[in-house]
Each structure stands twice: as C-alpha cells, then as structure tokens.
Design an enzyme around this catalytic site. Structure first.
Site, PDB file in Angstrom:
ATOM      1  N   ARG A   1      -5.962   2.055  10.558  1.00 32.18           N
ATOM      2  CA  ARG A   1      -6.884   1.114  11.200  1.00 32.18           C
ATOM      3  C   ARG A   1      -7.664   1.797  12.313  1.00 32.18           C
ATOM      4  O   ARG A   1      -8.850   1.500  12.518  1.00 32.18           O
ATOM      5  CB  ARG A   1      -6.128  -0.091  11.756  1.00 32.18           C
ATOM      6  CG  ARG A   1      -7.036  -1.044  12.530  1.00 32.18           C
ATOM      7  CD  ARG A   1      -6.339  -2.305  12.969  1.00 32.18           C
ATOM      8  NE  ARG A   1      -6.156  -3.231  11.873  1.00 32.18           N
ATOM      9  CZ  ARG A   1      -5.923  -4.536  12.043  1.00 32.18           C
ATOM     10  NH1 ARG A   1      -5.833  -5.048  13.253  1.00 32.18           N
ATOM     11  NH2 ARG A   1      -5.750  -5.307  11.004  1.00 32.18           N
TER      12      ARG A   1
ATOM     13  N   TYR B   1      -5.274 -18.767   4.182  1.00 31.88           N
ATOM     14  CA  TYR B   1      -5.057 -17.470   3.538  1.00 31.88           C
ATOM     15  C   TYR B   1      -5.368 -17.557   2.047  1.00 31.88           C
ATOM     16  O   TYR B   1      -6.025 -16.672   1.479  1.00 31.88           O
ATOM     17  CB  TYR B   1      -3.606 -17.039   3.751  1.00 31.88           C
ATOM     18  CG  TYR B   1      -3.221 -15.756   3.061  1.00 31.88           C
ATOM     19  CD1 TYR B   1      -3.609 -14.535   3.581  1.00 31.88           C
ATOM     20  CD2 TYR B   1      -2.450 -15.774   1.903  1.00 31.88           C
ATOM     21  CE1 TYR B   1      -3.250 -13.340   2.953  1.00 31.88           C
ATOM     22  CE2 TYR B   1      -2.088 -14.590   1.273  1.00 31.88           C
ATOM     23  CZ  TYR B   1      -2.487 -13.384   1.802  1.00 31.88           C
ATOM     24  OH  TYR B   1      -2.124 -12.212   1.175  1.00 31.88           O
TER      25      TYR B   1
ATOM     26  N   HIS C   1       8.005 -12.727   6.095  1.00 33.44           N
ATOM     27  CA  HIS C   1       8.261 -13.637   4.986  1.00 33.44           C
ATOM     28  C   HIS C   1       9.765 -13.914   4.897  1.00 33.44           C
ATOM     29  O   HIS C   1      10.573 -13.333   5.625  1.00 33.44           O
ATOM     30  CB  HIS C   1       7.749 -13.031   3.680  1.00 33.44           C
ATOM     31  CG  HIS C   1       6.261 -13.000   3.578  1.00 33.44           C
ATOM     32  ND1 HIS C   1       5.515 -11.886   3.856  1.00 33.44           N
ATOM     33  CD2 HIS C   1       5.361 -13.975   3.244  1.00 33.44           C
ATOM     34  CE1 HIS C   1       4.235 -12.145   3.689  1.00 33.44           C
ATOM     35  NE2 HIS C   1       4.109 -13.408   3.322  1.00 33.44           N
TER      36      HIS C   1
ATOM     37  N   SER D   1      -2.340 -13.195  -3.850  1.00 33.86           N
ATOM     38  CA  SER D   1      -1.033 -13.802  -3.639  1.00 33.86           C
ATOM     39  C   SER D   1      -0.892 -15.006  -4.554  1.00 33.86           C
ATOM     40  O   SER D   1      -1.878 -15.673  -4.886  1.00 33.86           O
ATOM     41  CB  SER D   1      -0.894 -14.239  -2.178  1.00 33.86           C
ATOM     42  OG  SER D   1       0.188 -15.129  -2.016  1.00 33.86           O
ATOM     43  N   SER D   2       0.345 -15.291  -4.940  1.00 31.19           N
ATOM     44  CA  SER D   2       0.581 -16.459  -5.797  1.00 31.19           C
ATOM     45  C   SER D   2       0.285 -17.768  -5.078  1.00 31.19           C
ATOM     46  O   SER D   2       0.232 -18.831  -5.717  1.00 31.19           O
ATOM     47  CB  SER D   2       2.023 -16.452  -6.303  1.00 31.19           C
ATOM     48  OG  SER D   2       2.942 -16.438  -5.224  1.00 31.19           O
ATOM     49  N   CYS D   3       0.064 -17.723  -3.764  1.00 28.47           N
ATOM     50  CA  CYS D   3      -0.253 -18.964  -3.045  1.00 28.47           C
ATOM     51  C   CYS D   3      -1.668 -19.461  -3.339  1.00 28.47           C
ATOM     52  O   CYS D   3      -2.064 -20.521  -2.844  1.00 28.47           O
ATOM     53  CB  CYS D   3      -0.061 -18.789  -1.540  1.00 28.47           C
ATOM     54  SG  CYS D   3      -1.293 -17.745  -0.748  1.00 28.47           S
TER      55      CYS D   3
ATOM     56  N   TRP E   1      15.647 -21.569   7.616  1.00 29.59           N
ATOM     57  CA  TRP E   1      14.611 -22.597   7.686  1.00 29.59           C
ATOM     58  C   TRP E   1      14.567 -23.430   6.403  1.00 29.59           C
ATOM     59  O   TRP E   1      14.653 -22.896   5.301  1.00 29.59           O
ATOM     60  CB  TRP E   1      13.251 -21.946   7.881  1.00 29.59           C
ATOM     61  CG  TRP E   1      12.880 -21.742   9.322  1.00 29.59           C
ATOM     62  CD1 TRP E   1      13.700 -21.422  10.353  1.00 29.59           C
ATOM     63  CD2 TRP E   1      11.566 -21.848   9.878  1.00 29.59           C
ATOM     64  NE1 TRP E   1      12.989 -21.319  11.522  1.00 29.59           N
ATOM     65  CE2 TRP E   1      11.670 -21.578  11.252  1.00 29.59           C
ATOM     66  CE3 TRP E   1      10.313 -22.145   9.347  1.00 29.59           C
ATOM     67  CZ2 TRP E   1      10.584 -21.595  12.121  1.00 29.59           C
ATOM     68  CZ3 TRP E   1       9.223 -22.156  10.192  1.00 29.59           C
ATOM     69  CH2 TRP E   1       9.348 -21.892  11.564  1.00 29.59           C
TER      70      TRP E   1
ATOM     71  N   GLY F   1       0.788  -1.219   0.000  1.00 28.02           N
ATOM     72  CA  GLY F   1       0.000   0.000   0.000  1.00 28.02           C
ATOM     73  C   GLY F   1       0.823   1.272   0.000  1.00 28.02           C
ATOM     74  O   GLY F   1       0.510   2.238  -0.716  1.00 28.02           O
TER      75      GLY F   1
ATOM     76  N   LEU G   1       6.485 -10.459  -2.389  1.00 25.36           N
ATOM     77  CA  LEU G   1       6.836  -9.045  -2.336  1.00 25.36           C
ATOM     78  C   LEU G   1       7.938  -8.775  -1.318  1.00 25.36           C
ATOM     79  O   LEU G   1       8.042  -9.463  -0.297  1.00 25.36           O
ATOM     80  CB  LEU G   1       5.624  -8.209  -1.959  1.00 25.36           C
ATOM     81  CG  LEU G   1       4.566  -7.943  -3.015  1.00 25.36           C
ATOM     82  CD1 LEU G   1       3.479  -7.056  -2.428  1.00 25.36           C
ATOM     83  CD2 LEU G   1       5.159  -7.322  -4.264  1.00 25.36           C
TER      84      LEU G   1
ATOM     85  N   GLU H   1      -8.647   4.834  12.329  1.00 29.44           N
ATOM     86  CA  GLU H   1      -9.667   5.674  11.701  1.00 29.44           C
ATOM     87  C   GLU H   1     -10.767   4.855  11.039  1.00 29.44           C
ATOM     88  O   GLU H   1     -11.933   5.280  11.009  1.00 29.44           O
ATOM     89  CB  GLU H   1      -9.010   6.564  10.649  1.00 29.44           C
ATOM     90  CG  GLU H   1      -8.041   7.596  11.223  1.00 29.44           C
ATOM     91  CD  GLU H   1      -7.239   8.277  10.155  1.00 29.44           C
ATOM     92  OE1 GLU H   1      -6.917   9.465  10.340  1.00 29.44           O
ATOM     93  OE2 GLU H   1      -6.917   7.632   9.131  1.00 29.44           O
ATOM     94  N   LEU H   2     -10.414   3.695  10.504  1.00 27.76           N
ATOM     95  CA  LEU H   2     -11.389   2.857   9.811  1.00 27.76           C
ATOM     96  C   LEU H   2     -10.973   1.396   9.922  1.00 27.76           C
ATOM     97  O   LEU H   2     -10.004   0.972   9.301  1.00 27.76           O
ATOM     98  CB  LEU H   2     -11.484   3.255   8.325  1.00 27.76           C
ATOM     99  CG  LEU H   2     -12.422   2.410   7.458  1.00 27.76           C
ATOM    100  CD1 LEU H   2     -13.862   2.519   7.950  1.00 27.76           C
ATOM    101  CD2 LEU H   2     -12.306   2.809   5.994  1.00 27.76           C
TER     102      LEU H   2
ATOM    103  N   LYS I   1      -8.177 -15.484  -0.354  1.00 30.74           N
ATOM    104  CA  LYS I   1      -7.830 -14.708  -1.537  1.00 30.74           C
ATOM    105  C   LYS I   1      -8.563 -15.209  -2.785  1.00 30.74           C
ATOM    106  O   LYS I   1      -8.935 -14.429  -3.664  1.00 30.74           O
ATOM    107  CB  LYS I   1      -6.322 -14.714  -1.753  1.00 30.74           C
ATOM    108  CG  LYS I   1      -5.576 -13.883  -0.718  1.00 30.74           C
ATOM    109  CD  LYS I   1      -6.032 -12.441  -0.757  1.00 30.74           C
ATOM    110  CE  LYS I   1      -5.363 -11.573   0.271  1.00 30.74           C
ATOM    111  NZ  LYS I   1      -5.855 -10.173   0.211  1.00 30.74           N
TER     112      LYS I   1
END
Length: 315
Positions: free
Chosen positions: A36, A136, A179, A107-109, A202, A16, A166, A38-39, A140
């Site tokens: 967040r 997740y 990530h 997302s590509s996932c 990992w 964003g 990203l 505020e809205l 999406k």
C-alpha cells in the site's frame, strides 16, 4: 498460462499471499506486487501510471477492505467507498492498459440473504441482501458487473470468482475486525491459556457456513487464468461468475467446537444470542467450477489444524 507477468493486487492479504505462493509454484511468469505504501489502489492516477509502466499480462484482483459482522456494522461507509474505489481503479486501468485476462475476487455475500440453497450463480440479484454486510456486497456486485460490461464492450476475458468464507495462516485474528473462524480460534486459544471455564461465541450457533482454505482459492485462481479464451464462461448472456467453495457446510456451533478441540480447550461454549447471526445459511453450488475440472483439496479439519499451528505463537 499465456502471459509473462501477473499483477496480484492485495498480495499481502490472506488470499493474495496464497495466490502469490501458488503462482510461483505453477508458472515462470514474473509476479508483480506492490505494498500500500508503494501503490495506493484508491489513487486513480497512481494506479493508471503503474499499469502504463508495468504492462502486466494478467491481473488477479485480491485487494479489498474486508471484515466480519462487527467491522461491517461499524464502518459501512468505509466498506462500500474503499472497495468501489479500489476495484474501479484497478479494473479500469487494466482495461486501458490492454490486459485481457483478469480474475476479480468477490464474496458469497453478494447473494440474497434467503435464496435457495445451495446457492447457484443464477441467484444473483433475485432478492434482498443480508443487511449486516450489504454495503460490501453491493461494491462486489458492482465489480462483477464491470467485468461483464468490459467483456461485452471491449472483448476482454475477465472472470469474477466468489469464494466461500476464506481462512488460513495469513488471516486476520483481531477480534474487532476478524471473520468468524479466526475469531473462534483466538478466543479458544486465549481461554485455554487463561484456564478459563468458558468462552463466548457470537449468536445462536445455528447458522450454517462453508469454509475454503486460502490455498484452495489460490489453486482455483491459477486454474481459471489457464482457461481458454473461448471458454463458455465468456458469453454475453450471463455474467462471468463462478462460485469457489467446497460444497460442504458446518454450523457455527460445529466450528466453535472444532476450534476448541484444535487448541485443546475443554471448557464450555457460551452462545450469546443477543449478538447477530447474519445469514442463516450460505452454501455455494460449485458445479459450474467443477465442470472446468477443479476440486478443492484441503479438508476443514486439516486446514484449521495447520492454520493454528502456523499462527499460535503470535496469538
């Protein structure tokens, strides 16, 4: 861009914030943002009131609850519940307020764990998802289906953009929720400062991943908003889905080595194969987006170096 105002949901996040920067460079449109506090996008009534009062001409939906393997495994209920709430509220309120153009970031996932590589948009729903981030991914996929359903039923022109992994200066560097690329940069940085002989990565280091700088994603979003309403992307036969990536992949071992070199760490990399690898390979076919005239600009080496320089004082 035929609109006088654009609402960027999730403007403070990695994607964003890059989108806001790019919009300010490329358009005179008023950029609407809300924190967040505020809205709360999980609050349906508040979201609908925002759209009723502000009447944005277009929306870029970058708000989401995101995280790496550890976070997805630890909080699966949060990932599916919060993402469904956020995206349903925003998409529904946008449609009710008459917003005709919207970019939904996924997302590509969303693609099957073992689908053919590079991954074409047609691979959606052709096989089982990766278990470590299935909640997740399902959320999406639901957002993408909403975009397509609204286009068919209400004549909107909503697009779903599915970016590769990203990264960038606004990334999350918390080792518990980040990530892989920011986690590796932070580990390498900490190891260098401590003069440690090694740091742990990992998994086996063999999975292949594609990485996209947030600034490139931002340019893609602005580009997609500028497409004409009669673009062939808007049709009833296939979902309004585009992959956004570089078309270039690297192993996790390569990424770890590049992170170490970037921060100046010269010790050993220890790969912990008791930890999950996730999807073995995830490379996007970006030919559909390329056909619209867009190409990425930031190389991985350049992007990692710039990211580290921007954040190293805070790590």
């Amino acid at each position: 861009m035929l609109t006088d105002s654009i609402f960027v949901a999730g403007h403070a996040g990695l994607a964003g914030s890059a989108i806001v920067r790019e919009l300010r460079l490329q358009t005179p449109a008023k950029i609407l943002t809300r924190t967040r506090a505020e809205l709360d996008l999980r609050d349906q009534s508040a979201v609908r009131e925002f759209f009723r009062s502000e009447r944005p001409g277009a929306v870029i939906m970058a708000a989401a609850k995101v995280g790496g393997i550890l976070a997805n495994n630890t909080y699966p209920a949060d990932f599916i519940s919060e993402n469904l709430q956020i995206q349903t509220n925003v998409l529904d309120a946008a449609r009710l307020a008459g917003v005709q153009r919207l970019i939904f970031l996924g997302s590509s996932c969303i693609y099957p764990r073992l689908c053919a590589q590079p991954i074409r948009e047609e691979s959606l729903l052709t096989g089982p998802l990766e278990p470590t981030n299935r909640p997740y991914a399902v959320a999406k996929i639901a957002g993408l289906e909403m975009c397509w359903a609204f286009n068919r039923q209400h004549g909107t022109r909503y697009l779903a953009a599915m970016p590769a992994n990203l990264y960038g200066p606004g990334d999350n560097f918390d080792l518990n929720t980040s990530h892989v690329l920011p986690a590796l940069l932070r580990k390498a940085h900490a190891a260098r400062l401590a003069d440690a002989p090694s740091f742990t990565v990992w998994g086996s280091g063999t999975p292949l991943r594609e990485f996209l700088h947030a600034d490139d994603l931002a340019r893609a979003c602005v580009h997609l908003l500028s497409l004409s309403d009669d673009s062939p992307l808007f049709n009833e036969q296939e979902p309004p889905l585009l992959n956004v990536g570089t078309g270039i992949e690297h192993s996790i071992r390569e990424i770890a080595e590049l992170a170490a070199a970037t921060v100046g760490f010269h010790g050993e990399l220890v790969f912990d194969s008791t930890k999950p690898d996730g999807t073995p390979r995830k490379l996007l076919d970006v030919s559909r987006l390329h056909s619209t005239g867009w190409r990425h600009k930031v190389s991985l080496e350049e992007g990692i170096r710039a990211t580290y320089e921007a954040v190293k004082s805070t790590l």
